[in-house]
Design a protein around this motif. Sequence first.
Motif, PDB file in Angstrom:
ATOM      1  N   ARG B 307       8.332  15.455 -54.192  1.00  0.00           N
ATOM      2  CA  ARG B 307       7.343  16.512 -53.916  1.00  0.00           C
ATOM      3  C   ARG B 307       6.259  16.528 -55.000  1.00  0.00           C
ATOM      4  O   ARG B 307       5.095  16.792 -54.721  1.00  0.00           O
ATOM      5  N   THR B 308       6.662  16.273 -56.236  1.00  0.00           N
ATOM      6  CA  THR B 308       5.677  16.274 -57.331  1.00  0.00           C
ATOM      7  C   THR B 308       4.633  15.183 -57.111  1.00  0.00           C
ATOM      8  O   THR B 308       3.438  15.397 -57.314  1.00  0.00           O
ATOM      9  N   GLY B 314      -1.436  13.601 -52.948  1.00  0.00           N
ATOM     10  CA  GLY B 314      -2.046  14.316 -51.821  1.00  0.00           C
ATOM     11  C   GLY B 314      -3.114  15.296 -52.287  1.00  0.00           C
ATOM     12  O   GLY B 314      -4.280  15.228 -51.865  1.00  0.00           O
ATOM     13  N   VAL B 315      -2.717  16.203 -53.187  1.00  0.00           N
ATOM     14  CA  VAL B 315      -3.690  17.175 -53.713  1.00  0.00           C
ATOM     15  C   VAL B 315      -4.777  16.428 -54.501  1.00  0.00           C
ATOM     16  O   VAL B 315      -5.954  16.789 -54.437  1.00  0.00           O
ATOM     17  N   GLY B 316      -4.349  15.377 -55.217  1.00  0.00           N
ATOM     18  CA  GLY B 316      -5.322  14.570 -55.971  1.00  0.00           C
ATOM     19  C   GLY B 316      -6.396  13.992 -55.057  1.00  0.00           C
ATOM     20  O   GLY B 316      -7.589  14.023 -55.381  1.00  0.00           O
ATOM     21  N   ALA B 317      -5.975  13.457 -53.896  1.00  0.00           N
ATOM     22  CA  ALA B 317      -6.945  12.900 -52.937  1.00  0.00           C
ATOM     23  C   ALA B 317      -7.896  13.989 -52.444  1.00  0.00           C
ATOM     24  O   ALA B 317      -9.117  13.768 -52.335  1.00  0.00           O
ATOM     25  N   ILE B 341      -7.418  16.728 -61.868  1.00  0.00           N
ATOM     26  CA  ILE B 341      -7.197  15.314 -61.512  1.00  0.00           C
ATOM     27  C   ILE B 341      -6.612  14.549 -62.701  1.00  0.00           C
ATOM     28  O   ILE B 341      -5.642  13.799 -62.565  1.00  0.00           O
ATOM     29  N   VAL B 342      -7.185  14.753 -63.894  1.00  0.00           N
ATOM     30  CA  VAL B 342      -6.704  14.022 -65.078  1.00  0.00           C
ATOM     31  C   VAL B 342      -5.317  14.512 -65.509  1.00  0.00           C
ATOM     32  O   VAL B 342      -4.498  13.726 -65.991  1.00  0.00           O
ATOM     33  N   LEU B 416      -5.735   6.918 -53.496  1.00  0.00           N
ATOM     34  CA  LEU B 416      -4.671   7.924 -53.609  1.00  0.00           C
ATOM     35  C   LEU B 416      -3.926   8.109 -52.285  1.00  0.00           C
ATOM     36  O   LEU B 416      -2.717   8.361 -52.276  1.00  0.00           O
ATOM     37  N   VAL B 417      -4.643   7.983 -51.176  1.00  0.00           N
ATOM     38  CA  VAL B 417      -3.989   8.104 -49.863  1.00  0.00           C
ATOM     39  C   VAL B 417      -2.969   6.966 -49.686  1.00  0.00           C
ATOM     40  O   VAL B 417      -1.865   7.190 -49.179  1.00  0.00           O
TER      41      VAL B 417
END
Lengths: 57, 459
Positions: B307-308, B314-317, B341-342, B416-417
């Motif tokens: 999940r992490t 996912g959230v990063g994308a 993001i970083v 990222l995807v």
Amino acid sequence: MTTTQQQVSDAPVATDDAATAKGAPVRAMALALWVVVGSLLAYGVAQTALKASALFA
Amino acid sequence: MRWLDKSRTVAPRGYNRWLVPPAALAVHLSIGQVYAFSVFKNPLLDRFGTSHTSVAVIFSMAIVMLGLSAAFGGKWMERNGPRKAMALSAVCWVTGFLVAALGVAVGQLWVVYLGYGLIGGIGLGIGYISPVSTLIKWFPDRPGLATGLAIMGFGGGALVASPLTAKLLETYAPTPSEAIVPTMLTLAAVYAVLMTCGAVTIRVPAPGWRPEGWTPPVPGTNRMQSHADVRVANAVRTPQFYLLWIVLFTNVTAGIGILEQASPMIQDFFPAVTAATAAGFVGLLSLANMGGRFVWSTTSDKLGRKRTYIMYLGVGALLYGCLAAVGASAVGLFVGLTFVIVSFYGGGFATIPAYLKDLFGQLEVGAIHGRLLTAWSAAGIAGPLIVNGIADARSAQGVTGAELYLPSLVTMCAVLVVGFVANMLVRPVAARFHEPVVDAAVVTPAEPVGVGATTEETR
């Protein structure tokens, strides 16, 4: 897990005392090292935070 | 040299496990200096009168050697224990500085390559993986916290080395190029002491040790947490290893996409931002990188590793998409998005050993981690190539401002995807790769172990 045993807790007191005495300098050194690495990290974070503060100036 | 043996590092009864992280931090804070190498860049350019690329090769060589030595030294490290690995890392890292200083003194750039790049790079790789499996063994209940603590040190190393090196270069001589040699010798001395202290204080738990009051979770409660061990030779034959390689590669590539261009990017997005303010932005991202390593890795103990990484990727994308779409609308929004993001980039580094432990057990997790770090070396080449290549092409077309970076941001979103999909495909490792489980009923109860005692594991 290949090993699932808990360490025996009812060992002779003399063995415990000997191990504790042998481990004391290491414990002291590890504690001192906590202070050193903590101070270094604090120095680095403080310096970087000062630099980052320019963003909000 | 027997004090370096694994048998001499077994902790005495009642040893507090919180005395182990400073040993790991001492090593990681030292080798983390590599991320502050850019401070030497201009003085080296002045000293050698060469191109930017010739000097940049020193850093690139060190990072490539990090990946290679971690990949090939992991098995040796597991066999010989953390103290011998830390000592070898200290010798290589310090020798790297000494040889590089010699190269600067005699004006031979290839000697600097040999020192800092090759020998120092070996020290980096061995030092990076040396405390990880030890900490996982001490913190079986919180492996994310354990690896976050150690790997946070690597991020923190640059925060310490950067101002320290700048100060030394300023203090030792009228010009920074004349101060390179004494600065490198001083850093070598500091790191020799710090890493030796780490090697002396590192302790491994006695076989069978477990935290007081903690019982391993019952098999079946969490399918993503293995109760069996997989050796490195088998781990590299599983699809899970290659899926995690893609996960780490994509996460690092995307993070580098921001870090590589942070200063020019914010100035191109917002022409009112000055160079000094941009330097502040770079500093803020360094804090995000370091903080993310500890905070997100620790959070993964509660959230679960899969999940992490769904969050990181996912959230990063999504955040990359937002940056491309609305990042130029306000400085605060831009800074906030890039900060998160970083922090995910740093978190990805720190959480991966715990993910490996969940999937492959703790028996050879250090060696498996070493092999996986080749993804870092690959991303270190791919990330800057993608970002700089696209930015250069756009610049040649006469594009300026935020528009310069839009294709890079969209590409990183796509990268990222790919990582997100790879993470979603991760399943528990098939039982045929597991090591045979020793029946608890036939295991001899662990004896009390004193410092330096020989045990079943170490005999």
